[in-house]
Design a protein around this motif. Sequence first.
Motif, short mmCIF file in Angstrom:
data_model
loop_
_atom_site.label_atom_id
_atom_site.label_comp_id
_atom_site.label_asym_id
_atom_site.label_seq_id
_atom_site.Cartn_x
_atom_site.Cartn_y
_atom_site.Cartn_z
N UNK A 384 0.84 -1.20 0.00
CA UNK A 384 0.00 0.00 0.00
C UNK A 384 0.88 1.25 0.00
N UNK A 385 1.96 1.18 0.74
CA UNK A 385 2.86 2.33 0.85
C UNK A 385 3.47 2.69 -0.52
N UNK A 386 3.89 1.65 -1.24
CA UNK A 386 4.49 1.92 -2.56
C UNK A 386 3.52 2.68 -3.45
N UNK A 387 2.27 2.16 -3.48
CA UNK A 387 1.27 2.81 -4.34
C UNK A 387 1.04 4.23 -3.86
N UNK A 388 0.85 4.38 -2.54
CA UNK A 388 0.55 5.71 -2.00
C UNK A 388 1.69 6.68 -2.27
N UNK A 389 2.91 6.22 -2.04
CA UNK A 389 4.05 7.09 -2.27
C UNK A 389 4.10 7.54 -3.72
N UNK A 390 3.89 6.62 -4.62
CA UNK A 390 4.00 6.97 -6.04
C UNK A 390 2.90 7.95 -6.45
N UNK B 106 7.48 6.71 -16.10
CA UNK B 106 7.07 5.31 -16.15
C UNK B 106 7.55 4.51 -14.96
N UNK B 107 8.69 4.92 -14.43
CA UNK B 107 9.23 4.20 -13.29
C UNK B 107 8.27 4.27 -12.10
N UNK B 108 7.66 5.44 -11.91
CA UNK B 108 6.71 5.61 -10.81
C UNK B 108 5.54 4.66 -10.98
N UNK B 109 5.03 4.57 -12.20
CA UNK B 109 3.89 3.69 -12.45
C UNK B 109 4.29 2.23 -12.21
N UNK B 110 5.50 1.89 -12.58
CA UNK B 110 5.96 0.51 -12.40
C UNK B 110 6.08 0.17 -10.91
N UNK B 111 6.64 1.09 -10.15
CA UNK B 111 6.78 0.85 -8.71
C UNK B 111 5.40 0.71 -8.09
N UNK B 112 4.49 1.57 -8.51
CA UNK B 112 3.12 1.49 -8.00
C UNK B 112 2.51 0.13 -8.36
#
Lengths: 418, 307, 259
Positions: A384-390, B106-112
């Motif tokens: 959840x943190x990864x998504x939220x951070x991004x 794109x990196x942000x989307x991939x991490x997400x």
Amino acid sequence: MNSEIRKSIIAAAWFSLLSFPLIVLKVDYIEKTIDLRWNNLIFIAVGTFFVSYVWRYFLRRGEKSRQEETAVGIAIDQKKRPSVDSPTQKILTQLSNLTQSKPLIAILLVMIVAFPLGSSTYQTSIIISTMMYIVLGLGLNIVVGMAGLLDLGYGAFYLIGAYAYALLNLNYGFGFWISLPIAGMLAATFGVLLGIPVLRLRGDYLAIVTLGFHEIVRLVVENWDEVLHGPSGIPNIPKPGFFGLKLGFNGSTVYLYYITVVIMVIAIIVIRRLHISRVGRAWMALREDEVACQAMGIDTTKTKLTAFALGAFWAGIVGVIFAAKSSFVNPASFTFYESAMILSIVVLGGAGSIRGVILATLILILLPEYMRFLKEYRMLLFGALWVTMMVFRPQGMISDARHKYELNPEPDGNENKS
Amino acid sequence: MTGTYDILSYFLELFSSGLTRGSIYALLALGYTLVYGVIGLINFAHGEVYMVGAFIGLIVAGIMSIMDYNILAILFVTLTFAMIYAAAYGFTIEKVAYKPLRQAPRLAALISAIGMSIFLREYVILAQTPDFVSFPALIPKPAFLLAIKNYLEPTEVLIILSSLTIMVLLLILIKRTKVGKAMRSISQDREMALLLGINVNKTISMTFMLGSVLAAFAAILIAAHIGQINYNIGFIVGIKSFTAAVLGGIGSIRGALLGGLVLGLTESFATGYFSSDYEDVFAFSILILILIFKPSGLIGTVATEKV
Amino acid sequence: MKTVLQTDKIGKNFGGLRALDAVDLNIQEGEIVALIGPNGAGKTTLFNCITGMHEPTDGKVNIIPPGKGKTCVNGFKPNIITELGLARTFQNIRLFSKMTVLENVMVGCHCRNKNTFLEAIIKGPRFKREEKQTLAHSLDLLETFGLVDFAQQMAENLPYADQRRLEIARALATDPFLLLLDEPAAGMNPNETNALDQLILKIRTEKKISILLIEHDMKLVMRISDRIFVMNQGKNIADGSPQEIRNNETVIHAYLGEE
């Protein structure tokens, strides 16, 4: 009714519906039992209501500030644009400025040094883990944060370091201190070996290949019983001895604690110096724009390989500490989750920021240790943190506060402020 | 003569199990390829949608088998529920984890996406179980296939046939329908599609839902065939299907089909004639080799960056 | 006059498209040459072939660094060519946006320094010396370009015209003998363009650098260039002084079409 509240109720209803079968029902068709766990649903409904409300509030605010920023940008195009800092940003900046205060660092150091004296072996061991993750985070930060190469296989180098010590000790009787540099160098070599084929790959392809590399390394260890001892692992790895003295379990843990402190401090100093050096700037240029970087006369091949090698080196070093600390290694300790955990530290801390990595490790590793109820949900919260951070703060807690070079260099000692 | 017979039947066995795996990979590879075509992102959570689909199926099938329904009815209802729920999950994942990041690097989307994947795995572990659970055998063995059961496994033949059918349906959908045309035009040029009045958000949602439906379909078939599932099934199958998509040339629909079948068959023969210990190593090595030597895949072109 | 760059009938194909066809371009020491032509004439492709971003399909790119012999740079990587003394800017600005203005210029100094990461770790004498020189040199350049006040700002926060100037400063930091500018005045207002004039002339006289620039602003081109090289559809159609080009039938034809 407030439209935001209405939307949140809809979201709560949607997520309740979505999670209903998995959260509420538990079916065993062989025993012919159906468990109904309605209380979970209530928890989900209430939880998603609040999360959805807060989520959309921040989403709206983010949008608004982006619009304002563009407006400001157009209005005073000719002038220097003022940096619009949000309150959170200010707090984080102040917090990170605190870490520059010399007395504070001194107090912190004293605390770290004194810690094992008044604590149980268990506590000491937790702090060793935390420091190990700080070094791992710093190492991966070279690759991901500074050079911008998304590496999902960092855990493989950690494994290589740990196994290097275990095997050198088992087969040749090598001790901790000889194994330490060998393991670091070995991991760095593997870093280059991984780096060479992936030189041309970017972004998401690079991520997938490094993930594949991690899995290959782990599976090879798992299946190659004769040499690498397979899934059962290697037991009885000794802790470092103190000038030939045999320390007890507690004593050797404390000794390992101090070794880890020293390694961590060295890692911080080394990586900080790299950060503000010629190669550090090349890494960042590579991250920002590979084409322009090459046009500046930078050999991108060499720059990438240096990043892979120097990043992997630290994983190898920490691997040795891991093997010594747990006196046992097996492939199950180095799954993709390990890589994910280390990457979480970098992502949360802020790519490129050393202070961010330290702060993030304290939050991600230490917090769940002391708040037991968090432990079970740790990986869930990580996801959840990864998504939220991004979504809300892709730059991490401490956005790479760029190094300010002293403009009027005194003779010597000109690059000490970070 | 028995020697030849054994060799032949062993070959057929490997061939049919390879095609079975291959059609599952192809179904999932389609999901990766469709999403990649439309938003240029590797939907890392796609394998988890497959896994969630299998668990939803387990619950529906479990309840119905406790209530002693007919096996065909169970299969039908299970498939329907799993596919609807998977579509809902796919839709929600896109809205939460990808849509806010459409303008981001794109990196942000991939991490997400990876974050979403971790979240879903943990969610299933916490809500259901971290262990393997058995899945009821739902696939019927019709009489006409029993005739060939000495040569081919009937359930495998059914899986292959039904997967092919659904893939053909998908191809028709993409070629003929308005949604399919919208998907294709967005993958060509998103800005232009927007100007032409195509509802980009809706089409992206549709793409995710379509991919998820295929994933759930594959999940139920294979779970019923193998007979057990756990939270981890999506990860490995996901990576392998992604390999299949890349092998065929990501973004290409025919490539996904071809890549899936090629990967399934080679894997099956390699493990059948050599060793099964390194099955996964083998798939990952293929992935790495393709990405390094022919990143455009069997069908497809490389995009070069404009300087 | 000494030649510093000489392309020998270079051509470049993209699939079936002939983007460059037998282009011969010479640049003398200290010369400012403008490269003009309608959109799609192949100007940026020529830049890319010279700087190693593309490899020419046929022909040769020769450079003659001052005091050194002629080198054919076909197939050289861009970073090697920069090291030999060619520097460039980009049509669509490519700064390192999340680095400070000062750091951007310091990155430019990279290829003139030799210290390794090991020396950086132990702060060896060469590291210290080179870092000091890099800093001083970069600040000098920023001073020249009027950017010194923004030294510690993020590059992405600079106004557009300043970003263009920073790109030139960064290219100069690589210490080139030939500077290639791809549309340096694009998006600038008349005042800024005038200031750019002076800057380009100053670079030439003070730093003794030859300059090749692509530019659409004809006033700027006419004011500063010693020679103009006109391209159309991948071919060179004219080469001469501004006066000659102004009156050249073929050029007028290429620009204005049938009349």
